[in-house]
Design an enzyme around this catalytic site. Structure first.
Site, PDB file in Angstrom:
ATOM      1  N   ASP A  51       9.345   2.360   1.783  1.00  0.00           N
ATOM      2  CA  ASP A  51       8.310   3.260   2.264  1.00  0.00           C
ATOM      3  C   ASP A  51       8.083   3.041   3.737  1.00  0.00           C
ATOM      4  O   ASP A  51       7.560   1.684   4.139  1.00  0.00           O
ATOM      5  CB  ASP A  51       6.867   2.797   1.230  1.00  0.00           C
ATOM      6  CG  ASP A  51       5.557   3.290   1.824  1.00  0.00           C
ATOM      7  OD1 ASP A  51       5.838   4.087   3.295  1.00  0.00           O
ATOM      8  OD2 ASP A  51       4.735   3.437   1.239  1.00  0.00           O
ATOM      9  N   LYS A  69       2.720   9.471   8.796  1.00  0.00           N
ATOM     10  CA  LYS A  69       1.998   9.282   9.970  1.00  0.00           C
ATOM     11  C   LYS A  69       2.730   9.684  11.251  1.00  0.00           C
ATOM     12  O   LYS A  69       2.385  10.770  11.642  1.00  0.00           O
ATOM     13  CB  LYS A  69       1.574   7.666   9.806  1.00  0.00           C
ATOM     14  CG  LYS A  69       0.998   6.906   8.686  1.00  0.00           C
ATOM     15  CD  LYS A  69       0.797   5.675   8.801  1.00  0.00           C
ATOM     16  CE  LYS A  69      -0.273   5.019   7.803  1.00  0.00           C
ATOM     17  NZ  LYS A  69      -1.536   5.195   7.847  1.00  0.00           N
ATOM     18  N   PHE A 118       0.850  -1.271  -0.002  1.00  0.00           N
ATOM     19  CA  PHE A 118      -0.109  -0.070   0.069  1.00  0.00           C
ATOM     20  C   PHE A 118       0.889   1.274   0.125  1.00  0.00           C
ATOM     21  O   PHE A 118       1.674   1.258   0.843  1.00  0.00           O
ATOM     22  CB  PHE A 118      -0.916  -0.046   1.123  1.00  0.00           C
ATOM     23  CG  PHE A 118      -2.058   1.137   1.155  1.00  0.00           C
ATOM     24  CD1 PHE A 118      -3.102   1.135   0.681  1.00  0.00           C
ATOM     25  CD2 PHE A 118      -1.717   2.489   1.676  1.00  0.00           C
ATOM     26  CE1 PHE A 118      -4.097   1.935   0.589  1.00  0.00           C
ATOM     27  CE2 PHE A 118      -2.640   3.535   1.691  1.00  0.00           C
ATOM     28  CZ  PHE A 118      -3.578   3.222   1.132  1.00  0.00           C
TER      29      PHE A 118
HETATM   30  N1  PLP Z   1       2.352   4.061   2.552  1.00  0.00           N
HETATM   31  C1  PLP Z   1       1.888   3.403   3.544  1.00  0.00           C
HETATM   32  C2  PLP Z   1       2.985   2.349   3.809  1.00  0.00           C
HETATM   33  C3  PLP Z   1       0.859   3.523   4.269  1.00  0.00           C
HETATM   34  O1  PLP Z   1       0.643   2.668   5.290  1.00  0.00           O
HETATM   35  C4  PLP Z   1      -0.082   4.420   4.017  1.00  0.00           C
HETATM   36  C5  PLP Z   1      -1.295   4.958   4.679  1.00  0.00           C
HETATM   37  O2  PLP Z   1      -1.897   4.157   5.057  1.00  0.00           O
HETATM   38  C6  PLP Z   1       0.516   5.470   2.801  1.00  0.00           C
HETATM   39  C7  PLP Z   1       1.582   5.423   2.076  1.00  0.00           C
HETATM   40  C8  PLP Z   1      -0.450   6.854   2.255  1.00  0.00           C
HETATM   41  O3  PLP Z   1      -0.235   7.895   3.360  1.00  0.00           O
HETATM   42  P1  PLP Z   1      -1.240   8.855   3.379  1.00  0.00           P
HETATM   43  O4  PLP Z   1      -2.614   8.372   3.689  1.00  0.00           O
HETATM   44  O5  PLP Z   1      -0.800   9.831   4.566  1.00  0.00           O
HETATM   45  O6  PLP Z   1      -1.275   9.517   2.037  1.00  0.00           O
END
Ligand code: PLP
Length: 405
Positions: free
Chosen positions: A231, A260, A146
């Protein structure tokens, strides 16, 4: 004035009716309205208390409304809120210095959400592909990962349910199975300019990347001279028991994204990279809110506190404690496959029970998350203590037993 129970109920009913009328539908929400938070708890407009093991999706690292964040926001908002991305400001410089120092990276770019940080990472990898790899642009990502909800990040994500959503997709992403090095190697071609992945797939149900696999990915990237993008939007800043999940593996990314926890609830994200990839040209990347003083002061205060209080160590210890307690529960209840690192944990329950269990726990004053119909995920604030875990386990045991009875 002391409010009567009827008055409070009327207030909540009114708020819910207004929400129904004026908020665009994107997700089903329960019939409660959150009003206040402190430490490990939130309270709704009925005054009901919830023990929070979701932490706003792994955001509230320091718990709800921590003093360091409140104070940093109060002080900075009285000094300079927004200066324009065209200028340096003191908190921006201070925060970049802190983040590069603790991560071992060289350069930072700031944004407001995880998706934007990942977009920056993709742009940077494509820039490198354009300049140094004969126009290579394709990025290999991992199935069930994700990376966010912008159009490009939905394409990068490779969730089967998103395959045809909002077509046409953004081109240039190839999805390979997790922990299958041969599949990744086979997917590399002349167009490949980077590999991107989470080290623990959070939204995908808490799937942990193998050491040998990650080591292999690092080797592939080195062999082709392309960046490895990690990520750590969910895993970063203490959650897995180390400040960064890549520290568990003894490798380093070329591009690292954070979100986050970085703002402790204030909208903030960052993309970090090395001097080698300091290759954007004027105008390639930016944003109205990049490096804005208020968010920088918030991030600086939060990250400094995570490091100062050694919350990664607390995450490690409390994570171990939770695993032991969950193993204890599994002797009496159908809980299996307890997994994850630090305070990013999950376990399996019988198919379909996950959302029902999460809903029952919420009614009982405990917030947990079911990322899949057969899984429960726990990601409490990093300040969690044994007494909170004990309370969580008690509620979980009671609610699960009564659902199964
Ligand atoms: N990358 C990861 C691993 C995530 O868990 C998330 C959100 O849950 C994101 C990216 C996306 O972040 P945002 O919702 O702040 O755009």
């Amino acid at each position: 004035m002391i409010q009567t129970e009827t008055a409070v109920t009327t207030q909540t009913t009114g708020l819910l009716a207004e929400a129904d009328k004026s908020i665009l539908f994107t997700t089903k929400r329960p019939s409660i309205v959150m009003e206040r938070g402190e430490g490990m708890f939130m309270w709704d407009t009925e005054g009901k208390r919830y023990l929070d093991f979701i932490a706003g999706w792994a955001v509230n690292a320091l718990g709800h409304s921590p003093a360091v964040l409140r104070e940093a926001l109060a002080e900075q908002s009285g000094t300079l809120v927004h200066a324009s991305p065209a200028y340096y400001n003191k908190p921006m410089i201070q925060f970049a210095e802190l983040l590069t120092h603790i991560s071992g990276m060289d350069k930072a770019f700031f944004a407001s959400s995880g998706s934007e940080a990942n977009e920056s990472a993709i742009k940077l990898a494509r820039k490198h592909g354009a300049k140094k790899m004969n126009g290579a642009y394709e990025i290999i990502t991992v199935k069930n990962g994700f990376h966010g909800r912008t159009l490009a990040m939905m394409s990068a994500t490779g969730k089967p349910e998103w395959e045809t959503l909002f077509a046409p997709k953004v081109d240039g992403f190839k999805h390979v199975p997790i922990n299958d090095l041969d599949a990744c190697f086979a997917a590399v071609n002349n167009n490949t300019c980077a590999i991107m992945l989470e080290l623990i797939q959070g939204e995908g149900g808490v799937n942990v990347v193998d050491e040998a696999y990650l080591y292999g990915l690092r080797k592939i990237c080195d062999m082709y001279g392309m960046p490895l993008i990690i990520d750590e939007i969910q895993t970063g800043l203490g959650r897995t028991g180390k400040l960064f999940a890549f520290e568990h593996y003894g490798i380093k990314p070329d591009i690292l994204t954070l979100g986050k926890a970085i703002g402790g609830g204030f909208p903030l994200s960052a993309m970090l990279t090395t001097d080698k990839y300091d290759i954007f040209e004027q105008g390639n990347q930016g944003g109205t809110y990049t490096g804005a003083p208020l968010s920088m002061a918030a991030g600086y205060a939060v990250v400094k506190e995570i490091a100062r209080s050694n919350l990664s160590r607390n995450a490690e210890l409390q994570g171990q404690y939770l695993k032991v307690k969950l193993s204890g529960l599994s002797l009496d209840l159908p809980i299996s496959n307890i997994r994850g690192k630090g305070l990013l944990l999950a376990f399996d329950v019988p198919e379909g029970l996950g959302p029902k269990l999460a809903a029952a726990c919420q009614d009982a004053g405990l917030l947990i998350n079911a990322p899949k119909p057969s899984a429960i995920r726990l990601m409490p604030p990093l300040i969690v203590a044994q007494e909170h875990s004990d309370l969580m386990i008690d509620i979980l045991r009671r609610e699960m037993s009564s659902l199964l009875a």
